[in-house]
Design a protein around this motif. Structure first.
Motif, PDB file in Angstrom:
ATOM      1  N   ARG A 121      -4.690  -0.608  13.024  1.00  0.00           N
ATOM      2  CA  ARG A 121      -5.102  -0.562  12.107  1.00  0.00           C
ATOM      3  C   ARG A 121      -6.815  -0.543  11.952  1.00  0.00           C
ATOM      4  NH1 ARG A 121      -2.532  -0.832   7.832  1.00  0.00           N
ATOM      5  NH2 ARG A 121      -3.773  -1.768   5.984  1.00  0.00           N
ATOM      6  N   THR A 133       1.715   5.110  10.795  1.00  0.00           N
ATOM      7  CA  THR A 133       1.813   3.376  10.533  1.00  0.00           C
ATOM      8  C   THR A 133       2.688   3.468  11.142  1.00  0.00           C
ATOM      9  OG1 THR A 133       2.439   3.344   9.071  1.00  0.00           O
ATOM     10  CG2 THR A 133       0.579   4.358   8.654  1.00  0.00           C
ATOM     11  N   GLU A 159       3.925   3.087   4.149  1.00  0.00           N
ATOM     12  CA  GLU A 159       2.300   3.272   4.448  1.00  0.00           C
ATOM     13  C   GLU A 159       2.042   4.729   5.077  1.00  0.00           C
ATOM     14  OE1 GLU A 159       0.830  -1.557   5.166  1.00  0.00           O
ATOM     15  OE2 GLU A 159       0.945   0.659   7.179  1.00  0.00           O
ATOM     16  N   ASN A 183       2.095   6.361  -3.927  1.00  0.00           N
ATOM     17  CA  ASN A 183       1.990   5.254  -2.464  1.00  0.00           C
ATOM     18  C   ASN A 183       0.507   4.765  -2.159  1.00  0.00           C
ATOM     19  OD1 ASN A 183       2.502   3.945  -0.129  1.00  0.00           O
ATOM     20  ND2 ASN A 183       4.127   4.640   0.000  1.00  0.00           N
ATOM     21  N   SER A 199      -0.699   2.938  -0.574  1.00  0.00           N
ATOM     22  CA  SER A 199      -1.114   2.323   1.133  1.00  0.00           C
ATOM     23  C   SER A 199      -1.021   3.674   1.448  1.00  0.00           C
ATOM     24  CB  SER A 199      -0.012   1.385   1.572  1.00  0.00           C
ATOM     25  OG  SER A 199       0.022  -0.286   0.690  1.00  0.00           O
ATOM     26  N   ALA A 200      -0.377   4.230   1.550  1.00  0.00           N
ATOM     27  CA  ALA A 200       0.266   5.496   2.445  1.00  0.00           C
ATOM     28  C   ALA A 200      -1.459   6.530   1.915  1.00  0.00           C
ATOM     29  CB  ALA A 200       0.974   6.637   2.216  1.00  0.00           C
TER      30      ALA A 200
END
Lengths: 502, 326, 343
Positions: free
Chosen positions: A302, A339, A345, C221, C223-224
């Motif tokens: 990250r 990820t 995510e 989303n 975060s995505a």
């Protein structure tokens, strides 16, 4: 009263037709500590989740004290005297220690009225804390306790509920060495009091020191179940890795020419996360990263992609240092990041396959001052990528990603980055939770990219995968780089021990 | 170590922000108006804060489980209208349980939509805000509704030298404090607010708890209506209009988080006093009444801002550490 | 409600009868609201036949235009899973400031040929600035958007009243500006031209520009989206500014129709705007919204409003019924969301 407290026989469990447990069986004596070891995905957690009431079994028998049990939730398990202490603790930081201990059965002033008997609560809490040797005032908010002490509170909670069996899942990952030592002391004391413990850990040294018996799981099967004295760490590693299931890894044509660094990392540190990380990632190679969960490998990924900050050191792509680093700047320099958290995510679950694939490339696919898009062009591009990664779906414009299998979802995530033709691709657990066929296809895509000259950082908890795919392996632990290993010297056991040893 | 210290200092500053705001306002009003700093005026402020305090206590319950109730002002008006139109013949001891029921039932409607259909609390209560006021306006035909003599006497008289409004607020506060701190229900409520899923896993019955807080908030709004209506003696069509603002502001200024799990009764009382002091001070200064909503909204803004910063800070502190630096 | 109930129970079963299938399709489609509008008109026809008269339809049409613009703004913010309650205060603030610039009775630019243009500039600037404030508080300071926008709503509504010093209205606006209200070209009102142009622009913006796709991604989303290189904070701020801009454009039309600047402009339409967006299929959970759906939503609410007025119901009942309509829309949204999640 027989000597055996828990007896597990022929336990089977499948998820979506994939067998994760096959005829698992073992016995646990009263007042004994049983170590449960195995690689990630070997079925340890599933077994314990069934015993702890989190999952339901498909087949098999679990006997506690000679009675067959089938807990359907954690409350059931608790009532039976089984406590499960998860890696992620379930304490409420805004409440005090004593309140956390007795949250669902507070002592009352009178049974008729719903008032808490504060004095009795404190007394009971003090007794429970004494059992684990924790010297904090019962009214301290949990918020103020360090991780090690929180763990002890959790154990005290289990003990205050008359637990006969306590399951620990990787209890030491967030503890300091001294806190871990204290935990072991307490586990030994529990054993002396006749309480049985199942101890799950990757840290084999701890397992050898602490346990009376050890069960080794591999691919959902018990491969050994013997007293500790029969094992050495070397034997444990050999048993865990096994020799039988050599996975197939596709061949990769060697990349010729001199090594050129694509990504240079020097002394990257962030307090509490990683310390002094330095390495080079070359074009045309796969650099594997090995390490336990919580070793800092995902956190490093990250940071490299500009999602989290770092306080010291530098990250260079080619010859340019990236400051400030953001996902956009990393992407513009040819980086891509898959990820480990696909659902949370990686994907917009409600959106279509095509929408997910084009998301990182929208700017590049747009025209004119207002960044206009041409839907036909976008779906054409998406279709091309979907065909290349072989996503199996009828209409990529309409099928929501939510409807796809894990393997196909992962291909969509890979596809969305392939569209950008990245020169540096960070892959965090790219094959987690997908079936063997899909794994093989993912490996093929990785090889194609490397043959095309890209640099790959492959983070994985599967040693087999790293050995099969990587040119070099970097081992991480506690947020630091432990060692590097060249392909010529790859050896499962050394690698595994390097990562597991603490 | 250094880092930790700056964190602690920052946290302390955030914690003290409302108190400093209070002190600053107090000094400013005291300097600007010679009538502000008098015993009679303090007594006045306290009496005037009573209904806000009671409603803020109800709001605290809702905020603790990460909800919000925007409909309290409408409940207040609805209750005042029903009281003035239909309950005037009844003695006070009968009126009070009836209005408590009305408030609780209104809250139960909110709760049903939130818990059963999982609709965001702010949208449900925004809708019921309009429904409640519309319903009340339908009853009152937008006319002024006068309260019974019994209610009006309550507003004028006092017991042992202390106005009834303050007694009522004190009783509500004591009951709320006992409930939140001395009963299993209260402590479980905090657990639900901290982490709903973990609370459910820990065997706490989450849904009844979330349901109940909306009923409590509705009932508190009814008590607020009683106090306020008894003081004014009548309810105009704007009675309780936009009351949700000072009420939420009072709770949040008192340290109750909009993100659940943190807060308490005394903080909300302090917040109510702060909100009311501001209003009182503006009156003392003969400020343009059109400025009141501006000042009120600035106060809410400060409260929400501090709350947001504090959450970011605690989240950072709560993050799992991989390594412990020596 | 029984129909909805049937669809719910049937959704878990494997075989659906044909009418049930049709109902299920309708329940999930954009046209549900349009169908409801026709059902409503049909139900009211026997009691108030004038509901389908030409003059009444023209009335509804004119009523729809500015509300549609404002509801599009609400939609854009809902797309990123936030909410904007401040639109009415943007309207009020723009209205009084704009009017005070161009009024011939002592306006700052009274009589100047650029007065109307400058006032329109002021409207737009106010919308963008308040939107920026909302966006920064939500995206950068991480405050809950409903509270941020409630606060700005209260603050700027109050400011508008304070600005006019008692809530009195400002008349005598230049005729060039008033033409935006009811004037037109070749039988087409300017308001209609502006609305259609904006609707097309928003539609194109959402479906055929990078920004539109980013709005969707952030709503679905965050975060995505961040990992895919979407500048999440800037997108959220942009959504609030866009919403502010649309509110101020709606305010221009409203002001030109009222022929006066008043601080109470728009006070009544907060619920209509949010209701229209939500009932038009814009999800409160983010990521979903279509211009056509919002149009149907606005149409539905306007027709409901109009019908209630024709029936001679009091303002208070209209109030309560509109609250009920919002609740109904939110319930529909939640039921759809839950059904989808169960899939």
């Amino acid at each position: 009263m027989s000597e055996v407290l828990l007896k597990v026989q022929n336990l089977c469990k499948s998820f979506f037709n994939v067998r994760v447990l096959r005829d698992v069986g073992f016995e646990l004596r009263r007042g004994a500590v049983l170590g449960l070891v195995g690689e990630n995905g070997s079925g340890k957690s599933t077994t314990m989740n069934i015993i702890g009431g989190v999952l339901a079994k498909d087949e098999g028998l679990i006997e506690l004290d000679g009675r067959s049990i089938a807990p359907t939730n954690s409350r059931d398990a608790q009532a039976l005297g089984i406590a499960f202490i998860h890696q992620e603790l379930s304490l409420f930081p805004n409440l005090s220690v004593e309140e956390n201990l007795f949250l669902d059965h507070f002592p009352r002033l009178t049974s008729a009225l719903p008032f808490i008997d504060r004095r009795k609560l404190r007394e009971l809490a003090r007794k429970a804390l004494e059992l684990v040797d924790l010297k904090v005032a019962p009214q301290t908010p949990v918020l103020r306790l360090p991780p090690g002490e929180r763990q002890l509170v959790e154990i005290a909670k289990a003990l205050s509920r008359q637990a006969r069996l306590i399951i620990f899942d990787e209890p030491t990952t967030s503890l300091t060495a001294r806190e871990a030592e204290r935990l072991f002391e307490i586990i030994r004391r529990l054993r002396a009091q006749g309480i049985s413990v199942i101890y799950i850990s990757h840290i084999l040294g701890d397992v050898m020191r602490l346990c009376d018996d050890i069960v080794v799981l591999r691919d959902g099967q018990v491969v050994a179940s013997e007293p500790r004295v029969n094992f050495t760490i070397e034997r444990l590693v050999t048993l865990m890795v096994g020799r039988t299931i050599d996975q197939l890894f596709p061949e990769r044509a060697p990349v010729s020419g001199p090594r050129r660094a694509a990504l240079t990392v020097r002394g990257v540190s962030q307090p509490g996360v990683v310390k002094d990380i330095s390495f080079d990632l070359n074009l045309g190679e796969v650099l594997g990263v090995s390490g336990l969960m919580g070793s800092g490998r995902s956190e490093l990924a990250r940071i490299l992609f500009g999602l989290d900050p770092y306080s010291d050191g530098e990250i260079c792509v080619g010859d340019t240092r990236l400051v400030p680093l953001s996902p956009r700047s990393a992407m513009d320099r040819g980086m891509a990041f898959l990820t480990e958290n696909r659902r949370g995510e990686g994907l917009m679950m409600e959106a279509s396959i095509a929408d997910n694939i084009v998301l990182p490339s929208l700017i590049e696919q747009s025209h004119g001052f207002a960044h206009f898009l041409r839907p036909a062009q976008l779906s054409g591009v998406a279709r091309g990528v979907a065909a290349r990664v072989q996503v199996n779906a009828k209409t990529i414009d309409r099928t929501a990603v939510r409807m796809l299998s894990g393997g196909n979802q992962q291909k969509v995530v890979i596809g969305k980055w392939l569209l950008r033709a990245p020169s540096i691709f960070i892959l965090d657990e790219p094959t987690r939770g997908i079936d063997v066929g899909a794994k093989y296809e993912v490996y093929k895509i990785i090889n194609e990219m490397v043959e095309g000259g890209a640099a790959i950082l492959l983070i994985s908890s599967e040693i087999e995968e790293l050995i099969g795919m990587a040119d070099r392996i970097m081992v991480m632990g506690r947020g630091e780089v432990r060692s590097f290993c060249e392909r010529a010297n790859f050896d499962r056991e050394t690698l595994l021990s390097a990562a597991l040893w603490d | 170590m250094n880092r930790l210290n700056t964190h602690t200092l920052y946290a302390l500053a955030l914690r003290l922000a409302p108190l400093s705001l209070f002190a600053a306002l107090f000094i400013a009003f005291g300097l600007l108006s010679d009538r502000f700093l008098s015993l009679a005026n303090f007594r006045n402020i306290l009496t005037q804060s009573a209904h806000v305090a009671v409603m803020a206590i109800g709001m605290t319950f809702v905020l603790l489980v990460r909800g919000v109730d925007l409909s309290v002002g409408s409940v207040m008006y609805l209750v005042a209208v029903v009281m003035g139109l239909y309950l005037t013949g009844l003695p006070l001891v009968l009126q009070i349980p009836i209005i408590l029921m009305i408030g609780a039932i209104f809250g139960a409607v909110n709760a049903w939509f939130v818990t059963r259909l999982r609709i965001a609390a702010f949208i449900v209560t925004l809708a019921t805000l309009f429904i409640g006021r519309g319903l009340a306006l339908y009853f009152s035909e937008t006319k002024m509704v006068f309260q019974s003599d019994a209610v009006q006497t309550l507003g004028r008289s006092s017991f042992m030298g202390v106005p009834w409004a303050i007694w009522i607020a004190a009783v509500v506060a004591a009951a709320a404090w006992v409930t939140l701190t001395q009963t299993p229900y209260g402590r479980q409520l905090y657990a639900v607010g901290a982490d709903l899923e973990s609370a459910a896993k820990a065997g706490i019955r989450v849904k009844p708890i979330v349901f109940s807080v909306f009923c409590i908030c509705g009932a508190c709004a009814a008590v607020g209506a009683l106090i306020s209506a008894s003081e004014v003696g009548a309810a105009a069509a704007t009675f309780g209009y936009q009351m949700e603002f000072p009420v939420i502001a009072a709770a949040v200024l008192g340290g109750t988080s909009l993100f659940g799990g943190r807060g308490g009764v005394f903080g909300s009382i302090f917040g109510a006093a702060l909100v009311q002091t501001t209003e009182n001070g503006l009156v003392m200064l003969n400020a343009n009444p059109y400025l009141y909503p501006l000042v009120n909204s600035l106060i809410i803004f400060v409260a929400a801002f501090v709350d947001g910063r504090r959450r970011v800070l605690t989240e950072r502190l709560e993050q799992r550490k991989i390594r412990t630096e020596a | 409600m029984t129909e909805v109930g049937n669809v719910l129970t049937n959704s878990s079963g494997e075989t659906l009868s044909r009418p049930a299938q049709a109902l299920r399709w309708l329940f999930f489609s954009d046209y549900l609201v349009l169908a409801l509008t026709f059902v409503y008109v049909g139900a009211l026809w026997p009691f108030v036949p004038e509901i389908v008269s030409l003059s009444n339809l023209v009335d509804i049409f004119l009523q729809v235009l500015p509300l549609f613009i404002a509801a599009l703004g609400v939609m854009i913010v809902l797309m990123v899973a936030q909410i904007d309650l401040s639109a009415t205060s943007i309207m009020a603030m723009g209205c009084v400031v704009g009017a005070s610039i161009m009024t011939s009775e002592g306006g700052y630019l009274a009589g100047s040929p650029i007065a109307a243009a400058a006032a329109i500039g002021a409207f737009i600037a106010i919308g963008l600035l308040i939107g920026l404030l909302n966006g920064v508080c939500t995206a950068v300071f991480e405050m809950p958007s409903f509270l941020v926008t409630l606060t700005t709503m209260m603050f700027f509504s109050g400011s508008a009243v304070w600005y006019t010093d008692s809530g009195s209205s400002i008349g005598s606006l230049p005729s060039a500006f008033l033409a935006l209200g009811y004037g037109g070209i070749g039988g087409l009102p300017y308001a209609a031209i502006i609305t259609v142009a904006l609707a097309v622009a928003v539609h194109v913006g959402l479906t055929r520009t990078v920004f539109g796709r980013w709005l969707q991604a952030v709503g679905l989303n965050p975060s995505a989206a961040a990992i895919s290189g979407v500048p999440v904070r800037r997108v959220v701020i942009g959504a609030f500014m866009f919403s502010g801009l649309l509110s101020s454009l709606a305010a221009i039309i409203y002001t030109a129709r009222l022929e006066a600047g008043t601080p109470i402009l728009g006070q009544r339409i907060l619920l209509d705007m949010i209701g229209a967006a939500v009932i038009g299929g814009v999800s409160l959970f983010g990521g979903k919204g279509k211009v056509i759906g919002v149009l149907f939503g606005v149409l539905f609410l306007s027709v409901v409003d109009n019908g209630l007025q024709l029936l001679g119901l009091s303002l208070s009942s209209v109030y309560a019924i509109k609250g009920g309509v919002i609740l109904f829309a939110a319930v529909t949204d939640a039921v759809r969301h839950n059904l989808m999640a169960r899939g």
